[in-house]
Design an enzyme around this catalytic site. Structure first.
Site, mmCIF file in Angstrom:
data_model
loop_
_atom_site.group_PDB
_atom_site.id
_atom_site.type_symbol
_atom_site.label_atom_id
_atom_site.label_comp_id
_atom_site.label_asym_id
_atom_site.label_seq_id
_atom_site.Cartn_x
_atom_site.Cartn_y
_atom_site.Cartn_z
ATOM 1 N N GLY A 59 -4.250 -18.833 -18.657
ATOM 2 C CA GLY A 59 -3.463 -19.665 -17.765
ATOM 3 C C GLY A 59 -3.268 -18.658 -16.615
ATOM 4 O O GLY A 59 -3.430 -17.415 -16.562
ATOM 5 N N CYS A 86 -5.415 -14.087 -23.520
ATOM 6 C CA CYS A 86 -5.140 -13.762 -22.150
ATOM 7 C C CYS A 86 -3.723 -14.388 -21.936
ATOM 8 O O CYS A 86 -2.846 -13.770 -22.637
ATOM 9 C CB CYS A 86 -6.278 -14.427 -21.253
ATOM 10 S SG CYS A 86 -6.181 -13.608 -19.722
ATOM 11 N N TYR A 87 -3.541 -15.231 -21.207
ATOM 12 C CA TYR A 87 -2.001 -15.484 -20.954
ATOM 13 C C TYR A 87 -1.566 -16.015 -22.257
ATOM 14 O O TYR A 87 -0.413 -15.602 -22.489
ATOM 15 C CB TYR A 87 -2.082 -16.742 -20.129
ATOM 16 C CG TYR A 87 -0.538 -17.164 -19.547
ATOM 17 C CD1 TYR A 87 -0.050 -16.574 -18.433
ATOM 18 C CD2 TYR A 87 0.237 -18.047 -20.511
ATOM 19 C CE1 TYR A 87 1.367 -17.103 -18.157
ATOM 20 C CE2 TYR A 87 1.351 -18.604 -20.096
ATOM 21 C CZ TYR A 87 2.049 -18.018 -19.057
ATOM 22 O OH TYR A 87 3.167 -18.362 -18.733
ATOM 23 N N HIS A 181 -11.532 -13.329 -22.912
ATOM 24 C CA HIS A 181 -11.829 -14.769 -22.912
ATOM 25 C C HIS A 181 -12.804 -15.094 -23.829
ATOM 26 O O HIS A 181 -14.259 -14.666 -23.547
ATOM 27 C CB HIS A 181 -12.235 -15.475 -21.600
ATOM 28 C CG HIS A 181 -10.828 -15.834 -20.802
ATOM 29 N ND1 HIS A 181 -10.195 -16.969 -20.877
ATOM 30 C CD2 HIS A 181 -10.369 -14.977 -19.842
ATOM 31 C CE1 HIS A 181 -9.224 -16.815 -20.344
ATOM 32 N NE2 HIS A 181 -9.255 -15.533 -19.649
ATOM 33 N N GLU A 183 -14.418 -17.486 -25.186
ATOM 34 C CA GLU A 183 -14.903 -18.750 -25.074
ATOM 35 C C GLU A 183 -16.051 -18.820 -23.924
ATOM 36 O O GLU A 183 -16.746 -19.814 -23.796
ATOM 37 C CB GLU A 183 -14.054 -20.044 -24.630
ATOM 38 C CG GLU A 183 -13.267 -20.009 -23.520
ATOM 39 C CD GLU A 183 -11.953 -18.951 -23.572
ATOM 40 O OE1 GLU A 183 -11.970 -17.954 -24.443
ATOM 41 O OE2 GLU A 183 -11.005 -18.798 -22.736
ATOM 42 N N GLY A 235 -29.151 -46.246 -15.816
ATOM 43 C CA GLY A 235 -30.249 -45.970 -16.844
ATOM 44 C C GLY A 235 -30.315 -44.725 -17.019
ATOM 45 O O GLY A 235 -31.180 -44.122 -17.879
ATOM 46 N N GLY A 236 -29.335 -43.643 -16.326
ATOM 47 C CA GLY A 236 -29.283 -42.144 -16.612
ATOM 48 C C GLY A 236 -28.607 -42.188 -18.143
ATOM 49 O O GLY A 236 -27.998 -42.892 -18.467
ATOM 50 N N ASP A 238 -25.897 -40.340 -18.955
ATOM 51 C CA ASP A 238 -24.308 -40.452 -18.992
ATOM 52 C C ASP A 238 -24.020 -42.035 -19.069
ATOM 53 O O ASP A 238 -22.993 -42.325 -19.836
ATOM 54 C CB ASP A 238 -23.880 -39.764 -17.640
ATOM 55 C CG ASP A 238 -24.421 -38.423 -17.657
ATOM 56 O OD1 ASP A 238 -24.973 -37.915 -18.602
ATOM 57 O OD2 ASP A 238 -24.443 -37.627 -16.598
ATOM 58 N N SER A 239 -24.563 -42.718 -17.936
ATOM 59 C CA SER A 239 -23.982 -44.063 -18.023
ATOM 60 C C SER A 239 -24.518 -44.768 -18.998
ATOM 61 O O SER A 239 -23.753 -45.750 -19.671
ATOM 62 C CB SER A 239 -24.455 -44.870 -16.478
ATOM 63 O OG SER A 239 -25.696 -45.163 -16.552
ATOM 64 N N SER A 240 -25.769 -44.558 -19.589
ATOM 65 C CA SER A 240 -26.126 -45.360 -20.804
ATOM 66 C C SER A 240 -25.188 -45.022 -21.943
ATOM 67 O O SER A 240 -24.956 -46.027 -22.711
ATOM 68 C CB SER A 240 -27.299 -45.002 -21.074
ATOM 69 O OG SER A 240 -28.266 -45.314 -19.865
ATOM 70 N N LYS A 380 -23.353 -31.956 -21.298
ATOM 71 C CA LYS A 380 -24.631 -32.867 -21.316
ATOM 72 C C LYS A 380 -24.966 -32.876 -22.668
ATOM 73 O O LYS A 380 -25.523 -33.804 -23.197
ATOM 74 C CB LYS A 380 -25.737 -32.186 -20.318
ATOM 75 C CG LYS A 380 -26.685 -33.179 -19.984
ATOM 76 C CD LYS A 380 -26.395 -34.225 -19.198
ATOM 77 C CE LYS A 380 -27.851 -35.100 -18.701
ATOM 78 N NZ LYS A 380 -27.185 -35.951 -17.623
#
Ligand code: XMP
Length: 524
Positions: A59, A86-87, A181, A183, A235-236, A238-240, A380
């Site tokens: 943080g 870290c924090y 970190h 991650e 049709g991409g 993400d929206s699909s 993604k």
């Protein structure tokens, strides 16, 4: 809180930009986790959730500042393994009786440290099993303050030149604390630390994308109730995936609007509408507004003007169709985590940056709609995995990205219907070639652009005067930078021959070998 049977991990978020990456690392280990902003976490929440382990995130604040964030004191008496990052490390030390000091900018022995550093081991620790390579390991540091005195019970297990307490632990209580970190990408073996931590905390690793799907469905039901949802389906991927998931949650309360601007690829509208409406039984409105879009684009050749016209019309059209859907209170968006990564704010959650074409930015306020964004925790590749889980076909999930303004930005200069028709055919032949040669999945994005130039050629005994086209294929990780794909000359020659033979209107084919930067992926 979701009612579930698998093991849970609680991440207490102190506002780091990369807290979601911790969640991602845990999902990769099939561990279920929830991120809660520190303000919302008290002893009751922890008892209710009954996590098998807790991670304290990084943080931006300083634990030396009065009123800076803390974990509930009770956490440290619950017998739960805790990992502080870290924090989070500094919070643990401060709360458990150690000391943290503000950072000096230079000099050894506990100063501010930003960037790559190397940690060397001090003794054996289960958290570090299989971690240290040849006596040291690269980590990413990003801290101003540092721990100057360990809390009672803690010992040092790793040091870096500027962080004498880079890795510390109280093994009796299963408390672990690292200054760096694990991650982030720049800590190459960071995932191993999370793996060791969840193993020593006894996680079964029983959480899968199937479980994520169930929980996401429940969350959508809780949020939407019996109200209606509208979704701009492009049709991409993400929206699909967002549409398929919301449909699973609320069925016919979801209506999708597929805005067809006449700038789509060959058979694209039929394929998308066919799959969602006929195959998956979603309610889809096919808003065929080709005339409107192509009419307004007529005579326009400036790239930005073209983009602005398309963006404006898209919103108008979507609103027109959405207004006809009774009782719609929610707007679905396929926002992904990289879209939200900008800031994890202290006001209780991430703030959203909306991309300009993808979605209907501005509409939610204008129409008084609330947002449903079921993918905002995912990256993604995780969205693709979820799409597969939901039964979307592989060839659909793996499709190359396609820009919101569609073929308009692959048709430099003025757009005409004739040029669009030629472009669609050439593009279809090119993609067919790529698929036939088994190259599609190696390429981030491939497409054809029709150039605003006609050239002389000879076919048979006749002279031709037709358009030239450019083939583009790039490899990329995120679309921010890209390299052109190194096709063989044989492939390029064969493709050029096919396009010229099969696509009337094109008599010359070029291959674009520009990387990004300095080029962009699209031509406009
Ligand atoms: P550029 O051409 O900027 O493209 O190198 C990077 C990636 O973004 C896509 N792109 C867009 N996507 N709306 C979108 O949804 C847009 O206006 C847009 N412009 C570019 C492009 O296809 C590539 O994947």
């Amino acid at each position: 809180m979701t009612d579930q049977i698998h093991d849970r991990l609680l991440i207490i978020d102190f506002g780091s930009q990369v807290t979601q990456l911790i969640a991602r690392r845990l999902r990769e280990l099939d561990v279920y986790c929830e991120i809660h902003p520190y303000q919302n976490v008290d002893a009751d929440l922890i008892r209710d959730m009954a996590p098998k382990a807790v991670i304290l995130s990084g943080g931006p604040d300083s634990v030396t500042r009065d009123g800076s964030p803390r974990a509930p004191d009770a956490l440290f008496d619950m017998g739960i393994p805790v990992l502080g990052i870290c924090y989070g490390q500094q919070v643990m030390m401060q709360q458990l009786g150690g000391l943290v000091e503000g950072g000096k900018i230079s000099g050894g022995g506990g100063t501010a440290e930003f960037g790559r550093a190397f940690v060397t081991p001090e003794g054996q620790l289960n958290l570090l099993d299989g971690w240290f390579g040849d006596g040291k390991e690269q980590v990413w540091m990003s801290h101003g303050d540092h721990v100057s005195k360990l809390a009672p019970g803690f010992e040092v297990y790793g040091t870096s030149p500027n962080a004498p307490y880079a890795i510390t632990a109280d093994t009796t209580r299963n408390f672990y604390a690292v200054q760096f970190h694990p991650e982030v990408h720049h800590t190459p073996k960071g995932a191993k630390l999370y793996e060791n931590f969840v193993r020593l905390a006894g996680f079964a690793g029983d959480w899968t994308m199937g479980a994520y799907r169930e929980e996401a469905v429940q969350r959508i039901r809780d949020q939407v109730g019996n109200k209606n949802v509208i979704c701009a389906l492009s049709g991409g991927v993400d929206s699909s995936v967002a549409a398929a998931l919301i449909h699973e949650a609320v069925g016919d309360q979801l209506t999708c609007v597929f805005v067809d601007h006449g700038l789509l690829r060959k058979n694209e509208a039929e394929e998308v509408v066919g799959m969602f409406r006929d195959h998956m039984n979603l309610q889809v409105i096919h808003a065929d507004e080709t005339e409107l879009f192509l009419g307004e684009l007529e005579g326009q050749s400036d790239p930005e003007t073209k983009r602005k016209i398309i963006g404006r019309l898209f919103i108008d059209v979507f609103q027109k169709y959405a207004d006809q859907i009774e009782g719609a209170e929610f707007l679905a968006q396929g926002t992904l985590y990289p879209d939200v990564i900008e800031s994890v704010s202290f006001s209780g959650g991430p703030s959203v940056t909306i991309k300009s074409h993808h979605n209907v930015g501005g509409l939610p306020e204008k129409m008084g709609l609330k947002l449903v964004e079921p993918l905002r925790e995912l990256f993604k590749d995780e969205v693709r995995a979820l799409g597969r889980e939901l039964g979307l076909p592989d060839h659909f999930i793996g499709r190359h990205p396609f820009p919101g303004p569609g073929l308009a930005i692959r048709c430099p200069g003025e757009i005409t219907r004739a040029k669009l028709d030629i472009l669609r055919e050439a593009d279809a032949v090119y993609i067919d070639q790529i698929r036939k040669h088994g190259l599609y999945d190696e390429i981030w994005q491939a497409f054809c652009a029709i150039l605003p130039v006609r050239t002389v050629g000879v076919m048979g005994d006749g002279r031709t005067y037709d358009y030239a086209c450019a083939l583009r294929a790039v490899t990329s990780v995120d679309g921010m930078t890209a390299d052109y794909y190194p096709f063989t000359h044989e492939f390029l020659g064969e493709t050029a021959t096919r396009i010229i033979n099969e696509v009337p209107g094109i008599n010359r084919v070029t291959y674009d070998i520009t990387s990004k930067p300095p080029g962009t992926i699209e031509w406009e």
